[in-house]
Design a protein around this motif. Structure first.
Motif, mmCIF file in Angstrom:
data_model
loop_
_atom_site.group_PDB
_atom_site.id
_atom_site.type_symbol
_atom_site.label_atom_id
_atom_site.label_comp_id
_atom_site.label_asym_id
_atom_site.label_seq_id
_atom_site.Cartn_x
_atom_site.Cartn_y
_atom_site.Cartn_z
ATOM 1 N N GLU A 298 -5.887 57.768 -50.237
ATOM 2 C CA GLU A 298 -7.304 57.534 -50.503
ATOM 3 C C GLU A 298 -8.183 58.290 -49.506
ATOM 4 O O GLU A 298 -9.234 58.834 -49.880
ATOM 5 C CB GLU A 298 -7.602 56.027 -50.435
ATOM 6 C CG GLU A 298 -9.069 55.659 -50.601
ATOM 7 C CD GLU A 298 -9.650 56.100 -51.939
ATOM 8 O OE1 GLU A 298 -10.881 56.305 -52.001
ATOM 9 O OE2 GLU A 298 -8.881 56.249 -52.907
ATOM 10 N N SER A 299 -7.777 58.348 -48.252
ATOM 11 C CA SER A 299 -8.558 59.072 -47.242
ATOM 12 C C SER A 299 -8.604 60.567 -47.547
ATOM 13 O O SER A 299 -9.652 61.219 -47.399
ATOM 14 C CB SER A 299 -7.958 58.832 -45.857
ATOM 15 O OG SER A 299 -7.967 57.454 -45.536
ATOM 16 N N LEU A 300 -7.479 61.137 -47.996
ATOM 17 C CA LEU A 300 -7.465 62.551 -48.368
ATOM 18 C C LEU A 300 -8.313 62.799 -49.602
ATOM 19 O O LEU A 300 -8.991 63.843 -49.707
ATOM 20 C CB LEU A 300 -6.028 63.005 -48.606
ATOM 21 C CG LEU A 300 -5.119 63.028 -47.372
ATOM 22 C CD1 LEU A 300 -3.700 63.429 -47.757
ATOM 23 C CD2 LEU A 300 -5.668 63.977 -46.306
ATOM 24 N N THR A 301 -8.305 61.854 -50.533
ATOM 25 C CA THR A 301 -9.154 61.980 -51.715
ATOM 26 C C THR A 301 -10.623 61.985 -51.327
ATOM 27 O O THR A 301 -11.416 62.802 -51.825
ATOM 28 C CB THR A 301 -8.872 60.831 -52.693
ATOM 29 O OG1 THR A 301 -7.493 60.882 -53.097
ATOM 30 C CG2 THR A 301 -9.755 60.941 -53.924
ATOM 31 N N GLU B 78 -4.180 57.105 -39.005
ATOM 32 C CA GLU B 78 -5.489 57.697 -38.757
ATOM 33 C C GLU B 78 -5.661 58.933 -39.639
ATOM 34 O O GLU B 78 -4.755 59.765 -39.728
ATOM 35 C CB GLU B 78 -5.660 58.111 -37.290
ATOM 36 C CG GLU B 78 -5.831 56.960 -36.328
ATOM 37 C CD GLU B 78 -6.192 57.450 -34.937
ATOM 38 O OE1 GLU B 78 -6.384 58.679 -34.777
ATOM 39 O OE2 GLU B 78 -6.266 56.623 -34.006
ATOM 40 N N VAL B 79 -6.793 59.028 -40.267
ATOM 41 C CA VAL B 79 -7.152 60.215 -41.047
ATOM 42 C C VAL B 79 -8.582 60.577 -40.663
ATOM 43 O O VAL B 79 -9.501 59.759 -40.806
ATOM 44 C CB VAL B 79 -7.054 59.969 -42.560
ATOM 45 C CG1 VAL B 79 -7.428 61.241 -43.321
ATOM 46 C CG2 VAL B 79 -5.663 59.500 -42.947
ATOM 47 N N SER B 80 -8.777 61.797 -40.165
ATOM 48 C CA SER B 80 -10.107 62.240 -39.738
ATOM 49 C C SER B 80 -10.467 63.535 -40.448
ATOM 50 O O SER B 80 -9.604 64.361 -40.745
ATOM 51 C CB SER B 80 -10.152 62.454 -38.221
ATOM 52 O OG SER B 80 -9.237 63.462 -37.824
ATOM 53 N N SER B 81 -11.750 63.678 -40.741
ATOM 54 C CA SER B 81 -12.260 64.896 -41.375
ATOM 55 C C SER B 81 -13.623 65.206 -40.785
ATOM 56 O O SER B 81 -14.278 64.340 -40.169
ATOM 57 C CB SER B 81 -12.366 64.707 -42.894
ATOM 58 O OG SER B 81 -13.178 63.591 -43.196
ATOM 59 N N VAL B 82 -14.063 66.465 -40.967
ATOM 60 C CA VAL B 82 -15.324 66.908 -40.387
ATOM 61 C C VAL B 82 -16.479 66.257 -41.131
ATOM 62 O O VAL B 82 -16.521 66.228 -42.371
ATOM 63 C CB VAL B 82 -15.435 68.443 -40.440
ATOM 64 C CG1 VAL B 82 -16.778 68.906 -39.874
ATOM 65 C CG2 VAL B 82 -14.285 69.070 -39.667
#
Length: 398
Positions: A307-310, A335-339
């Motif tokens: 879901e985080s990647l989506t 943990e999932v982080s994005s800009v």
């Protein structure tokens, strides 16, 4: 006790039958007593008729009926008498206990017992012959025995009513549990369906928008390839879900639920889907503790990352998307982080249901989750999803 004075059909039948039987005995000249104050045979019909009429009130006014019936029975003792009058009086005594108020049902057996004892002692002291005990037995049969029978019947009826109420309550609780179970199952199915399909449909939406907006055959062909791949994968996941929902299993055993062992494929697929959006997806598995994870934890961690990647594909600005795993002291950290920032180009709409499902999954496992913007050490803003899931054997999943 009934609230209407209209006689019940059974009471009417008892009254008519009793009166007819009493008249028949009177016509045959069968009289149990002689040498009474009123020797005229017809006088015995008066208590008989009164008692028969009181049978009409045995349900609606049981206490009044037994009180007046007692007077009629006493009056019958001054006439040549009727056995039917005595029998109908025992029915009035029984009905007073069965249909009367709880207080009446408690008091009548005690009162009749005391009267029986008093009559026994009184007659024996008066005549001083053993035959006086027969009077006591007759008194007990007319007064105490019917009231005792009424107590037994009333107790059985109350026990049956209590059992019926318990059965109704049990059925209500069972229905409540069933509704809650159905609701929980629907929520679980909704989460699973969203997590499985949203990733593929988001990639399809982004790349189809890109193919329509850019007049470049190469880009369009690449986008169509991504669309086809996600369509096929989405159909495969949908078939897996349908297989799980089949009751008869006629289509064969469903495929296994995804685990963290397939994260590499998920990250690779996410990177391919996000290439046109300027996103690079990396996986850092830094788990210090080895060993298998409980199946619910593995599935929840996989779905959180998916879901985080989506969401990153939908909303993140161009830049790195980092997926990190850690396991220390019986806790699995995801943990999932994005800009954080605005991104030009096509974007897929979101409903917010994904984060709701993620929070529900974490809550069911007794874990914690943090979702929101943060600032890195270099001052850049990121969107961070961090979940901690307990994995110890003693953990109780709700």
């Amino acid at each position: 006790m009934s609230t209407t004075l209209r006689p019940h059909r059974h009471d009417l039948l008892i009254a008519v039958t009793g009166l007819a039987g009493g008249l028949a005995l009177w016509a045959t000249g069968l009289h149990p007593q002689a040498g009474r104050l009123f020797d005229a045979h017809w006088v015995a019909l008066v208590p008989l008729t009164v008692t028969a009429c009181l049978e009409l009130l045995r349900r609606s006014l049981p206490r009044t009926a037994v009180a007046l019936g007692t007077l009629a029975l006493l009056a019958d003792q001054f006439t040549t008498g009727s056995l039917v009058t005595i029998l109908m009086y025992t029915d009035l005594m029984y009905a007073a206990v069965v249909y009367g108020s709880p207080a009446t049902a408690r008091r009548i057996p005690v009162a009749t017992f005391l009267v029986t004892v008093a009559v026994t002692i009184g007659f024996f002291a008066w005549v001083r012959v053993p035959e006086a005990l027969l009077i006591a037995v007759a008194t007990g049969l007319v007064l105490f025995a019917p009231s005792l029978t009424g107590v037994s019947v009333r107790n059985h009826r109350e026990a049956a009513e209590a059992a019926r109420l318990r059965a109704d309550q049990t059925a209500l609780l069972a229905e409540t549990d069933r509704v809650q179970a159905v609701t929980a199952e629907r929520s679980r199915m909704a989460r699973e369906l969203h997590d499985v399909i949203a990733n593929h449909l988001s990639a399809i939406a982004v790349h189809s928008t890109a193919a329509l907006s850019l007049d470049d055959p190469g880009t369009s062909r690449e986008a169509l390839g991504v669309i086809r791949r996600n369509s096929v994968d989405g159909l495969a996941e949908m078939r897996r879900l349908i297989g799980l929902l089949r009751e008869n299993g006629a289509a064969g055993p469903p495929s296994a639920a995804p685990t963290l062992a397939s994260l590499d494929a998920l990250v690779e697929q996410a990177g391919a889907n996000s290439a046109s959006s300027g996103l690079t997806v990396t996986l850092d598995d830094g788990r210090e503790e080895s060993g298998p994870l409980p199946a619910p934890v593995e599935l929840a961690a996989y779905r959180i990352i998916q879901e985080s990647l989506t969401n990153a594909l939908k909303h993140a600005a161009p830049g790195p998307v980092s997926v990190r795993l850690g396991r220390t002291r019986g806790v699995l950290t995801v943990e999932v982080s994005s800009v954080l920032g605005d991104r030009a180009g096509p974007r897929a709409p979101g409903s917010g249901a994904g984060l709701v499902g993620v929070r529900e999954r974490v809550a069911l496992l007794g874990g914690t989750i943090e979702v929101g913007p943060e600032t890195r050490g270099d001052g850049a803003g990121i969107w961070l999803v961090r979940a901690e899931l307990p994995v110890e054997e003693r953990t109780q999943w709700r």
